[in-house]
Write a protein that holds these residues in place. Sequence first.
Motif, PDB file in Angstrom:
ATOM      1  N   ARG A  24       3.391  12.149   5.427  1.00  0.00           N
ATOM      2  CA  ARG A  24       4.191  11.388   4.598  1.00  0.00           C
ATOM      3  C   ARG A  24       3.530  10.108   4.586  1.00  0.00           C
ATOM      4  NH1 ARG A  24       5.529  15.648   4.210  1.00  0.00           N
ATOM      5  NH2 ARG A  24       7.854  16.858   4.204  1.00  0.00           N
ATOM      6  N   SER A  25       4.199   9.280   3.491  1.00  0.00           N
ATOM      7  CA  SER A  25       3.579   7.972   3.369  1.00  0.00           C
ATOM      8  C   SER A  25       4.204   7.087   4.559  1.00  0.00           C
ATOM      9  CB  SER A  25       3.974   7.466   2.040  1.00  0.00           C
ATOM     10  OG  SER A  25       4.848   8.092   1.352  1.00  0.00           O
ATOM     11  N   VAL A  26       3.612   5.847   4.778  1.00  0.00           N
ATOM     12  CA  VAL A  26       3.860   5.052   5.736  1.00  0.00           C
ATOM     13  C   VAL A  26       5.228   4.472   5.311  1.00  0.00           C
ATOM     14  CG1 VAL A  26       3.410   2.800   7.017  1.00  0.00           C
ATOM     15  CG2 VAL A  26       1.592   4.255   6.825  1.00  0.00           C
ATOM     16  N   GLY A  27       6.258   4.240   6.187  1.00  0.00           N
ATOM     17  CA  GLY A  27       7.479   3.509   5.688  1.00  0.00           C
ATOM     18  C   GLY A  27       8.555   4.367   5.302  1.00  0.00           C
ATOM     19  N   GLU A  38       5.570   6.008  10.992  1.00  0.00           N
ATOM     20  CA  GLU A  38       4.630   4.700  11.234  1.00  0.00           C
ATOM     21  C   GLU A  38       3.446   5.451  11.890  1.00  0.00           C
ATOM     22  OE1 GLU A  38       4.874   1.799  10.591  1.00  0.00           O
ATOM     23  OE2 GLU A  38       7.222   1.454  10.226  1.00  0.00           O
ATOM     24  N   THR A  39       2.220   4.722  11.610  1.00  0.00           N
ATOM     25  CA  THR A  39       0.932   5.422  12.064  1.00  0.00           C
ATOM     26  C   THR A  39       0.867   5.277  13.514  1.00  0.00           C
ATOM     27  OG1 THR A  39       0.086   2.733  12.142  1.00  0.00           O
ATOM     28  CG2 THR A  39      -0.237   4.025   9.900  1.00  0.00           C
ATOM     29  N   MET A  90       1.068  -1.231  -0.016  1.00  0.00           N
ATOM     30  CA  MET A  90       0.037   0.146   0.061  1.00  0.00           C
ATOM     31  C   MET A  90       0.826   1.194   0.216  1.00  0.00           C
ATOM     32  SD  MET A  90      -3.095   1.511   0.128  1.00  0.00           S
ATOM     33  CE  MET A  90      -4.309  -0.008   0.814  1.00  0.00           C
ATOM     34  N   THR A  91       2.050   1.224   0.677  1.00  0.00           N
ATOM     35  CA  THR A  91       2.707   2.404   0.795  1.00  0.00           C
ATOM     36  C   THR A  91       3.476   2.901  -0.383  1.00  0.00           C
ATOM     37  OG1 THR A  91       3.273   1.650   3.295  1.00  0.00           O
ATOM     38  CG2 THR A  91       4.546   3.540   2.477  1.00  0.00           C
ATOM     39  N   ALA A  92       4.099   1.834  -0.934  1.00  0.00           N
ATOM     40  CA  ALA A  92       4.844   2.557  -2.204  1.00  0.00           C
ATOM     41  C   ALA A  92       3.960   2.823  -3.074  1.00  0.00           C
ATOM     42  CB  ALA A  92       5.832   1.291  -2.624  1.00  0.00           C
ATOM     43  N   PRO A  93       3.111   2.159  -3.597  1.00  0.00           N
ATOM     44  CA  PRO A  93       1.915   2.788  -4.538  1.00  0.00           C
ATOM     45  C   PRO A  93       1.486   4.393  -4.269  1.00  0.00           C
ATOM     46  CG  PRO A  93       1.584   0.602  -4.231  1.00  0.00           C
ATOM     47  CD  PRO A  93       2.613   1.003  -3.285  1.00  0.00           C
ATOM     48  N   ALA A  94       1.064   4.332  -2.898  1.00  0.00           N
ATOM     49  CA  ALA A  94       0.526   5.543  -2.730  1.00  0.00           C
ATOM     50  C   ALA A  94       1.666   6.831  -2.790  1.00  0.00           C
ATOM     51  CB  ALA A  94      -0.113   5.617  -1.013  1.00  0.00           C
ATOM     52  N   ALA A  95       2.637   6.541  -2.339  1.00  0.00           N
ATOM     53  CA  ALA A  95       3.515   7.584  -2.322  1.00  0.00           C
ATOM     54  C   ALA A  95       3.865   7.800  -4.051  1.00  0.00           C
ATOM     55  CB  ALA A  95       4.939   7.108  -1.718  1.00  0.00           C
ATOM     56  N   GLN A  96       4.124   6.685  -4.821  1.00  0.00           N
ATOM     57  CA  GLN A  96       4.210   6.950  -6.125  1.00  0.00           C
ATOM     58  C   GLN A  96       3.202   7.545  -6.850  1.00  0.00           C
ATOM     59  OE1 GLN A  96       5.340   3.189  -8.208  1.00  0.00           O
ATOM     60  NE2 GLN A  96       5.526   4.227 -10.101  1.00  0.00           N
ATOM     61  N   GLU A  97       2.114   7.381  -6.494  1.00  0.00           N
ATOM     62  CA  GLU A  97       0.816   7.824  -7.313  1.00  0.00           C
ATOM     63  C   GLU A  97       0.661   9.421  -6.885  1.00  0.00           C
ATOM     64  OE1 GLU A  97      -3.618   7.401  -5.960  1.00  0.00           O
ATOM     65  OE2 GLU A  97      -3.460   6.307  -7.691  1.00  0.00           O
ATOM     66  N   LEU A  98       0.926   9.843  -5.493  1.00  0.00           N
ATOM     67  CA  LEU A  98       1.199  11.181  -5.044  1.00  0.00           C
ATOM     68  C   LEU A  98       2.476  11.896  -5.994  1.00  0.00           C
ATOM     69  CD1 LEU A  98      -0.023  13.375  -3.270  1.00  0.00           C
ATOM     70  CD2 LEU A  98       1.657  12.352  -1.439  1.00  0.00           C
ATOM     71  N   ASP A  99       3.296  11.496  -6.384  1.00  0.00           N
ATOM     72  CA  ASP A  99       4.644  12.073  -6.892  1.00  0.00           C
ATOM     73  C   ASP A  99       3.933  12.179  -8.360  1.00  0.00           C
ATOM     74  OD1 ASP A  99       6.083  12.014  -4.681  1.00  0.00           O
ATOM     75  OD2 ASP A  99       7.324  10.131  -5.353  1.00  0.00           O
ATOM     76  N   GLU A 100       3.350  11.323  -8.993  1.00  0.00           N
ATOM     77  CA  GLU A 100       2.844  11.494 -10.220  1.00  0.00           C
ATOM     78  C   GLU A 100       1.890  12.620 -10.319  1.00  0.00           C
ATOM     79  OE1 GLU A 100       1.462   7.766 -11.416  1.00  0.00           O
ATOM     80  OE2 GLU A 100       3.496   6.729 -11.663  1.00  0.00           O
ATOM     81  N   ARG A 101       0.917  12.660  -9.439  1.00  0.00           N
ATOM     82  CA  ARG A 101      -0.067  13.712  -9.495  1.00  0.00           C
ATOM     83  C   ARG A 101       0.669  15.132  -9.300  1.00  0.00           C
ATOM     84  NH1 ARG A 101      -5.372  12.290  -8.647  1.00  0.00           N
ATOM     85  NH2 ARG A 101      -5.687   9.775  -8.248  1.00  0.00           N
ATOM     86  N   VAL A 149       0.576   9.149   6.743  1.00  0.00           N
ATOM     87  CA  VAL A 149       0.514   9.622   8.350  1.00  0.00           C
ATOM     88  C   VAL A 149       0.307  11.087   8.411  1.00  0.00           C
ATOM     89  CG1 VAL A 149       1.574   9.411  10.330  1.00  0.00           C
ATOM     90  CG2 VAL A 149       1.933   7.507   8.854  1.00  0.00           C
ATOM     91  N   HIS A 150      -0.534  11.654   9.438  1.00  0.00           N
ATOM     92  CA  HIS A 150      -0.818  13.194   9.505  1.00  0.00           C
ATOM     93  C   HIS A 150       0.471  13.776  10.015  1.00  0.00           C
ATOM     94  CE1 HIS A 150      -2.205  17.057  10.598  1.00  0.00           C
ATOM     95  NE2 HIS A 150      -3.117  17.039   9.769  1.00  0.00           N
ATOM     96  N   ARG A 151       1.231  13.032  11.056  1.00  0.00           N
ATOM     97  CA  ARG A 151       2.036  13.665  11.699  1.00  0.00           C
ATOM     98  C   ARG A 151       2.244  15.027  12.458  1.00  0.00           C
ATOM     99  NH1 ARG A 151       6.600  14.320   8.559  1.00  0.00           N
ATOM    100  NH2 ARG A 151       8.115  14.007  10.363  1.00  0.00           N
TER     101      ARG A 151
END
Length: 379
Positions: free
Chosen positions: A175-178, A224-225, A1-12, A147-149
């Motif tokens: 930031r994305s988890v991980g 981390e969450t 879940m983490t890597a795809p979410a971060a990658q998708e956000l970068d693409e956007r 994660v909101h942080r």
Amino acid sequence: MTAPAAQELDERCFLSAQSMPSLKVSEHFQVVKLLGEGSYGKVMLAVHRKRGTPMALKFFPRQSTTLASFLREYNLSLSYCTHPSLTRALGIFFSTPTYYVFAQQAGLYGDLYSVIVSEVGVDEECVQRVMSQLSGAVTHLHSLGFVHRDIKPENIFLCDSSCRWVKLGDFGLARSVGTTVRAVWYESPFCTPEVEPAKEPQKEREWDETEEEEEMEDIWITVETSIDSWALGVLVYCLLTGCFPWQESTHDDRGYRKFKEWFDREAEKEEKLRDGEWRSGEEIDSYTIMKENRRDNPVPSQFEGLSMLVMTLLKELLHPEPKQRGSPEEILSYLGGPWLTETEVEEQRKAEEAEKEARKIREAGGVEEKLLREGRGER
């Protein structure tokens, strides 16, 4: 879940960077008033001149904001904050000669900090209502891999004066988890105890201007969450009492040290009971153990006004070990019961009165049945 979410956000972010327009604010918006400001910049209440829609415009100074960080916050808010208690961007973003700007939903009634009465807090029902909404919002964000942080009262915005609808906002630190980030210690109860090792090097860096920066070794942590769980635990305490449980989450702080010592004793007792010392046939859980252990291990003085129910929740959310910290979703299991001692006592009194009434009714029913039997000549 983490890597795809971060990658998708970068693409956007990459795509939106290609299409960001340059606008003059006064031509497209009627600015009404300042809603808030901070280190990030400022937020203004505005009305779109063509649509007549009220919205909040968030201004980021170009001098101190990178385009990448601006686009990250904008795209995360636009595409991932679909929960009703997350502040969502409205699809309007642009630049001016001095600012990057995007539009978001406006919290017209201020933030949560503005309604907390010092040393009193907020009405208990209101606290549970707010935490129920935030539990869902943060759980949703975590499910998407973020994660909101930076959960704190100033970043929770009110859609009405009674906190029946609140929205968590300000995703600048999300930031994305991980993800691996440099540990930054800051003097706040919301700062997690796992970054305490970064405290001394950071203070040395602040005080010794002659120190060669490359000689100061950075400390890195994984996002981390559990970071958000800790903040939600501190927020529960803050809302119930109008105070903070400690100034900073380090062993130098007397309030935190008292909590940690209480927590360790509680954990030790629980471990022994789980090893077979508990009364056979009874269900074992943290709440039952804490009630049993109440006299031998009284809660720290700053927690004395809180019920055992909410102390059990805080024990989950404020676990010193991040990997063992409870999730935001666990808050839902503690709703409906008393979170303040005075409420707990009042509920117990009402329950005892109800039991007395029920006993009278049962006894009266028994006497009436006996008279009927005697009237029929029955023995």
